[in-house]
Scaffold this active site. Sequence first.
Site, mmCIF file in Angstrom:
data_model
loop_
_atom_site.group_PDB
_atom_site.id
_atom_site.type_symbol
_atom_site.label_atom_id
_atom_site.label_comp_id
_atom_site.label_asym_id
_atom_site.label_seq_id
_atom_site.Cartn_x
_atom_site.Cartn_y
_atom_site.Cartn_z
ATOM 1 N N GLU A 152 0.810 -1.217 0.000
ATOM 2 C CA GLU A 152 0.000 0.000 0.000
ATOM 3 C C GLU A 152 0.845 1.269 0.000
ATOM 4 O OE1 GLU A 152 -3.740 2.019 2.429
ATOM 5 O OE2 GLU A 152 -2.423 0.619 3.485
ATOM 6 N N GLU A 250 -12.407 2.614 4.654
ATOM 7 C CA GLU A 250 -11.338 2.968 5.581
ATOM 8 C C GLU A 250 -11.290 4.485 5.716
ATOM 9 O OE1 GLU A 250 -6.736 1.575 6.436
ATOM 10 O OE2 GLU A 250 -7.201 2.737 4.653
#
Length: 265
Positions: A152, A250
Amino acid sequence: MSHTLGYTVNCSLLFTELPVNERPQAARDAGFHAVEFWWPFETATPEQAEIDAFVTALDNAGVRLSGLNFFAGQLPGPDRGVLSHPSRTAEFLANTAVVAQIAERTGTTGFNALYGLRQDGVDPAEQDRLALENTVAAANAVAKVGGTVLVEPLSGSDDYPLKTAAEGLAFVAKVREAGAENVALLADFFHLAVNGDDVAAVVRDHAAEFGHIQIADAPGRGEPGTGELPIDELLTAAQAGGYRGLVGLEYKPTVPSAQSFGWLS
């Protein structure tokens, strides 16, 4: 909504008003069937009773654990992963066994391994070598449960080496060259947008390669509709481009978590 992708609730940013093991039930009560977590324990190798309580909370709520971070140091806090930190390697490698155990019990297949910040006094080339080595080890640890290690790019820390989709994809390619096939990009639309990526172009060119998508609006990281990102359009394009996974919510809710899902209707 013009896409039909399902959602998973990141219970490390949502429902934080509740203890960790009460959050799966809260997500279920809000209508969701899947949740994801950052590493939900204080240490890399928690006591077995802590692990059991976490898995039981998921089972009792009737939700699937769709994603889990490997141990990443203090998150939130000063750390952004430990993959590249020489002093934390033993801790990280011990953690992979715990992650694999949780995966075997829950069926989880997506595992985010955060790179770690650059460190004073440590050669960046050595950090990159170590990050590669530890990612391969992590991939091997979860391969037996059909797991994928997720890479990520992050925003908010100048010392974090992976900021753009191109940098994340380049690291994924290196891991694959080193012998681990089960690794893929985690495309967090908020982080990519804040770091200046053309998110629509990333989706257009790479959607089928994404291991996972996470969303929050930008700027601000609130729920969709609180910023300027065309999230529905991006998800529609991702699905059209071949993405078939869940979408992680998120975001940092600007209202109590259970009230932050109005955008879904």
